[in-house]
Design a protein around this motif. Structure first.
Motif, short mmCIF file in Angstrom:
data_model
loop_
_atom_site.label_atom_id
_atom_site.label_comp_id
_atom_site.label_asym_id
_atom_site.label_seq_id
_atom_site.Cartn_x
_atom_site.Cartn_y
_atom_site.Cartn_z
N THR A 199 0.71 -1.45 -0.04
CA THR A 199 -0.07 -0.17 0.14
C THR A 199 1.15 1.25 -0.18
N GLY A 200 0.49 2.31 -0.43
CA GLY A 200 1.11 3.61 -0.49
C GLY A 200 0.73 4.44 -1.56
N ASN A 201 1.56 5.45 -1.67
CA ASN A 201 1.38 6.54 -2.99
C ASN A 201 2.42 6.36 -3.90
N PHE A 202 2.11 6.07 -5.27
CA PHE A 202 3.35 5.86 -6.15
C PHE A 202 2.73 6.53 -7.43
N LYS A 203 3.55 6.32 -8.61
CA LYS A 203 3.28 6.93 -9.95
C LYS A 203 3.66 6.08 -10.86
N THR A 204 2.77 6.17 -12.02
CA THR A 204 3.07 5.00 -13.08
C THR A 204 4.54 5.71 -13.62
N THR A 205 5.33 4.70 -14.15
CA THR A 205 6.72 4.87 -14.80
C THR A 205 6.80 4.27 -16.23
N TRP A 206 7.58 3.33 -16.23
CA TRP A 206 7.69 2.80 -17.71
C TRP A 206 6.92 1.80 -17.90
N ARG A 207 6.44 1.40 -19.20
CA ARG A 207 5.74 0.31 -19.65
C ARG A 207 6.39 -0.42 -21.09
N ARG A 208 5.54 -1.41 -21.20
CA ARG A 208 6.06 -2.29 -22.49
C ARG A 208 4.67 -2.49 -23.15
N PRO A 209 4.64 -2.59 -24.44
CA PRO A 209 3.58 -3.00 -25.10
C PRO A 209 3.46 -4.46 -25.30
N GLY A 210 2.45 -5.08 -25.36
CA GLY A 210 2.33 -6.64 -25.66
C GLY A 210 2.86 -7.39 -24.56
N TRP A 211 3.42 -8.66 -24.77
CA TRP A 211 3.72 -9.45 -23.61
C TRP A 211 5.34 -9.23 -23.51
N HIS A 212 5.26 -8.94 -22.00
CA HIS A 212 6.57 -8.85 -21.59
C HIS A 212 7.02 -9.87 -20.46
N LYS A 213 8.26 -10.38 -20.84
CA LYS A 213 8.78 -11.48 -20.00
C LYS A 213 9.46 -10.94 -18.75
N SER A 214 9.12 -11.31 -17.26
CA SER A 214 9.55 -11.07 -16.33
C SER A 214 10.05 -12.24 -15.80
N TYR A 215 11.01 -12.40 -14.59
CA TYR A 215 11.41 -13.41 -13.94
C TYR A 215 10.50 -14.38 -13.38
N LEU A 216 9.34 -13.48 -13.10
CA LEU A 216 8.15 -14.54 -12.60
C LEU A 216 7.04 -14.83 -13.64
N GLY A 217 7.05 -14.55 -14.89
CA GLY A 217 6.13 -14.74 -15.68
C GLY A 217 5.93 -13.78 -16.78
N GLN A 218 4.83 -14.00 -17.63
CA GLN A 218 4.46 -12.98 -18.66
C GLN A 218 3.41 -12.14 -18.25
N LEU A 219 3.62 -10.86 -18.53
CA LEU A 219 2.73 -9.60 -18.42
C LEU A 219 2.29 -8.86 -19.54
N TYR A 220 1.12 -8.73 -19.81
CA TYR A 220 0.59 -8.27 -20.78
C TYR A 220 0.38 -6.48 -20.66
N ASN A 221 0.90 -5.74 -21.37
CA ASN A 221 0.79 -4.30 -21.50
C ASN A 221 0.99 -3.92 -20.22
N PRO A 222 2.17 -4.18 -19.70
CA PRO A 222 2.48 -3.86 -18.03
C PRO A 222 2.60 -2.34 -18.10
N ILE A 223 2.06 -1.69 -16.99
CA ILE A 223 2.36 -0.26 -16.63
C ILE A 223 2.96 -0.39 -15.25
N PHE A 224 3.94 -0.21 -15.12
CA PHE A 224 4.68 -0.23 -13.93
C PHE A 224 4.68 1.17 -12.76
#
Length: 275
Positions: A199-224
C-alpha cells in the motif's frame, strides 16, 4: 499463440474461473479498439468509457429482471452490457452474449455494490443496476487524474479530471510467500518474495507494449508504478489475490488502459484483502 488468440483464451478462462469460483471495468471519450481487441471480440468494436461521478446521478434504467447465467444470450444481456458500460465498467463488445469479458465487469460492479461476486444475474444485481452506488473514493484529496487500487474490494478505479472513467476487477498479491527458480539473464536463478502488493502512494513509470517477460512470468501491456510492480493483463484474474505482487487486470481492460493512463500519474494503493 497470437495475441488475439490469447485474448480470446483469456475470456474463456475468465468464464471457466466463474464456474470454479461460483461466483468487473469500463468504458467517456471514445477510445478506438485496436486490432487485438477486435480479434478478441470476434468483430469490429469501439470501446467507449462512460464518465461517471458521485456527483452525477445515473440515467434512469429499468432492469429486464430476467435471471441470467454465464453463456446467456439475448436482449436482457445486451441491456446488462449497455448499463455496465454506461456506469464506467468494461463489459467488452455489446454483443448480447454473456461471456468472460462481461463477467469481469459484472464482478467489478457487484463488488462496488457490496454484492458477493457471482456468475448469476438475479434480482439483487438488477436492483443495484437501477440504483447504483459509486465506488468509494479512497483519496478524496487526490489529483484529478489518478488510479485508486482497492485491495479490500479487489477493484481499481481510473479517474480522469476528477470523474470515474474506468472501474475494473483485479487480482493483487496473494500474500503467500514464494520461492521459485527461473532462467533469467541467461542463467538459472532463485527468486523469493512475500507476494504482497504494498500500500502507499506511487506514480506510473515505464511500460511495455504486448507481452513482457519478467523473471516470474508473462505480463501483458504492463504499466509499472512501484519498482517491478505493475498494472498488467493476465490470462487468469480470479476472485481472490493470486499474483506475486502485481495488479492483474482482465486482458480486454489491459488492452485499452495504456491509451487512457499516462506516465507520472498517481497510483494510490489502499486496503487489505481478508480471505
Amino acid at each position: 499463440m497470437g495475441v488475439g488468440t490469447r485474448l480470446a483464451a483469456a475470456a474463456a478462462m475468465t468464464a471457466t474461473a466463474v464456474l470454479l469460483a461460483g461466483g468487473t471495468a469500463a468504458s467517456a471519450a471514445p477510445v478506438p479498439a485496436t486490432a487485438t481487441a477486435r480479434a478478441a471480440a470476434g468483430a469490429a468494436v469501439t470501446f467507449q468509457v462512460a464518465s461517471a461521478s458521485p456527483a452525477l446521478a445515473p440515467t434512469p434504467f429499468t432492469a429486464p429482471g430476467r435471471r441470467l447465467k454465464l453463456g446467456a444470450k439475448g436482449a436482457a444481456v445486451k441491456a446488462l452490457q449497455t448499463r455496465l458500460r454506461e456506469l464506467g465498467y468494461v463489459p467488452g463488445k455489446i454483443d448480447a452474449k454473456y461471456g468472460g469479458t462481461t463477467q469481469s465487469a459484472v464482478w467489478a460492479f457487484q463488488k462496488v455494490q457490496g454484492i458477493t461476486p457471482t456468475s448469476t444475474i438475479s434480482s439483487r444485481t438488477w436492483n443495484a443496476l437501477e440504483n447504483p452506488k459509486a465506488p468509494k473514493v479512497l483519496v478524496p484529496s487526490g489529483k484529478p487524474d489518478r488510479v485508486e487500487v482497492n485491495l479490500t474490494k479487489q477493484i481499481a478505479v481510473l479517474y480522469d479530471e476528477g470523474l470515474v472513467k474506468l472501474i475494473t476487477h483485479i487480482s493483487s498479491g496473494s500474500g503467500i510467500p514464494y520461492c521459485e527458480t527461473a532462467v533469467w539473464q541467461g542463467r538459472e536463478q532463485r527468486f523469493c518474495g512475500d507476494a504482497r502488493t504494498p500500500t502507499g502512494n506511487f506514480k506510473t513509470t515505464w511500460r511495455r507494449p504486448g507481452w513482457h517477460k519478467s523473471y516470474l512470468g508473462q505480463l501483458y501491456n504492463p504499466i509499472f508504478f512501484n519498482g517491478g510492480i505493475a498494472l498488467h493483463g493476465a490470462l487468469s484474474v480470479p476472485l481472490y489475490p493470486a499474483s506475486h505482487g502485481c495488479v492483474r487486470l482482465p486482458m480486454h481492460v489491459a488492452e485499452i488502459l495504456p491509451g487512457m493512463l499516462g506516465t507520472g500519474v498517481p497510483v494510490h494503493v489502499r486496503g487489505k484483502f481478508r480471505r
